[in-house]
Design an enzyme around this catalytic site. Sequence first.
Site, mmCIF file in Angstrom:
data_model
loop_
_atom_site.group_PDB
_atom_site.id
_atom_site.type_symbol
_atom_site.label_atom_id
_atom_site.label_comp_id
_atom_site.label_asym_id
_atom_site.label_seq_id
_atom_site.Cartn_x
_atom_site.Cartn_y
_atom_site.Cartn_z
ATOM 1 N N TYR A 294 0.834 -1.194 0.000
ATOM 2 C CA TYR A 294 0.000 0.000 0.000
ATOM 3 C C TYR A 294 0.877 1.254 0.000
ATOM 4 C CZ TYR A 294 -3.356 -3.513 1.651
ATOM 5 O OH TYR A 294 -4.130 -4.647 1.792
ATOM 6 N N PRO B 136 -14.804 -7.043 2.567
ATOM 7 C CA PRO B 136 -15.900 -7.630 3.341
ATOM 8 C C PRO B 136 -17.279 -7.113 2.932
ATOM 9 C CG PRO B 136 -14.801 -5.960 4.627
ATOM 10 C CD PRO B 136 -13.982 -6.131 3.372
ATOM 11 N N LEU C 285 -24.458 -4.248 -3.756
ATOM 12 C CA LEU C 285 -25.262 -4.693 -2.629
ATOM 13 C C LEU C 285 -26.753 -4.472 -2.873
ATOM 14 C CD1 LEU C 285 -23.227 -3.667 0.546
ATOM 15 C CD2 LEU C 285 -23.762 -5.955 -0.271
#
Length: 272
Positions: free
Chosen positions: A56, A201, A206
């Site tokens: 990162y 996660p 959605l």
Amino acid sequence: MPPTTIHIGNDRTVQRLGFGAMRLPTEPTAARAAAIAVARRAVALGVTLIDTAHLYGWGANEELLAEALHPYPDELLITTKVGVVKTPEGGELCGRPDVLRRQVDEGLRRLRLERVELLQLHRVDPEVPLADQVGTLRELQAAGKIGHLGLSEVTVDQLNEARTIAEIASVQNRYNVLDREHEAVLDACTAAGIAFLPWRPVHPLLDAPDVTAVAAELEATAAQVSLAWLLHRSPVMLPIPGTASIPHLEENVGAATLSLTDDQLQRLTALR
């Protein structure tokens, strides 16, 4: 309600909802100042595990967390990952022992730590025997530079092989309510009491009717419902949702207080 804490190894207890720092901007601008504020707010909200990696920003994310949070609260565990090197094309896997040793030392320096409590192998390098990769990290653990060892994006067979070489405290694979490719790995971790840190996660899509319906029933967001389902799914689950927004961070952390009914759990679990 599911348990609120989880053990990393035998000696560290953390809250079951962590924070993934990957999305935090690291450039020296107003965005960096905002990122520091997000990291500090996460700790203020009770988050006790923050996930970062050498990959990162090629260490910049580790440096950002140190700037934001050092000296670290006693209860805070920062986990980092090694095993990816920078190339002109971007990055590639590299599990050579010399590279892993160098990246661990660089991570310790950037995070201002003498020991990283949880060090994860970012990916298994297929060009290097797994015994050499995990064995090198085990040697660094014996030298006091690493507290616990973890793996990322592994199969059940790789996990089993690694466990013959060293004690494995965590696995970080992609997993969410709509993406369960690594169900067998989660089940293996649950059986062995190994912490499972799902990356991504919250699925980016959605709009599944059952997710939105449960969210409406609980007066919550679909993301909160997705995180709550993970916490109910297994006692070893430790989601690490990431964000660069304090309101979004607070929304994510609020998922830990959601209690799903048996009916809601069944409806969500039936999704594929």
